[in-house]
Motif scaffolding. Sequence first.
Motif, mmCIF file in Angstrom:
data_model
loop_
_atom_site.group_PDB
_atom_site.id
_atom_site.type_symbol
_atom_site.label_atom_id
_atom_site.label_comp_id
_atom_site.label_asym_id
_atom_site.label_seq_id
_atom_site.Cartn_x
_atom_site.Cartn_y
_atom_site.Cartn_z
ATOM 1 N N UNK A 57 0.818 -1.217 0.000
ATOM 2 C CA UNK A 57 0.000 0.000 0.000
ATOM 3 C C UNK A 57 0.853 1.269 0.000
ATOM 4 N N UNK A 58 2.177 1.106 -0.002
ATOM 5 C CA UNK A 58 3.065 2.256 -0.071
ATOM 6 C C UNK A 58 3.258 3.007 1.232
ATOM 7 N N UNK A 59 2.842 2.411 2.346
ATOM 8 C CA UNK A 59 3.051 3.083 3.635
ATOM 9 C C UNK A 59 4.522 3.058 4.031
ATOM 10 N N UNK A 60 5.204 1.937 3.716
ATOM 11 C CA UNK A 60 6.652 1.837 3.904
ATOM 12 C C UNK A 60 7.270 1.531 2.550
ATOM 13 N N UNK A 61 8.578 1.720 2.444
ATOM 14 C CA UNK A 61 9.243 1.427 1.175
ATOM 15 C C UNK A 61 9.998 0.098 1.254
ATOM 16 N N UNK A 62 10.516 -0.346 0.112
ATOM 17 C CA UNK A 62 11.197 -1.647 0.025
ATOM 18 C C UNK A 62 12.432 -1.696 0.925
ATOM 19 N N UNK A 63 13.126 -0.587 1.072
ATOM 20 C CA UNK A 63 14.311 -0.545 1.925
ATOM 21 C C UNK A 63 13.928 -0.771 3.385
#
Length: 74
Positions: A57-63
């Motif tokens: 959902x884009x709340x956190x990023x992949x990193x």
Amino acid sequence: MIMEICKNINTGQVFVHLDEQENNQALMITPQGIVKALEYDLFSEPVEVEDKDALEQGEINATQYKIYNQYREN
């Protein structure tokens, strides 16, 4: 897996809450993927979320997701 996230009150950026520290600080993963002890006063209350949902959902990023999983394995 459940993780806790909170927003920086000034910037609105989402940080991953890892652990409570002394002196009113919490260990957090910054949006840049850095693990830091930061002042609780700078953030909203931590909210529990499903880690994969937060990423999708884009709340956190992949990193942040990668660092969180590395931290959890230790």
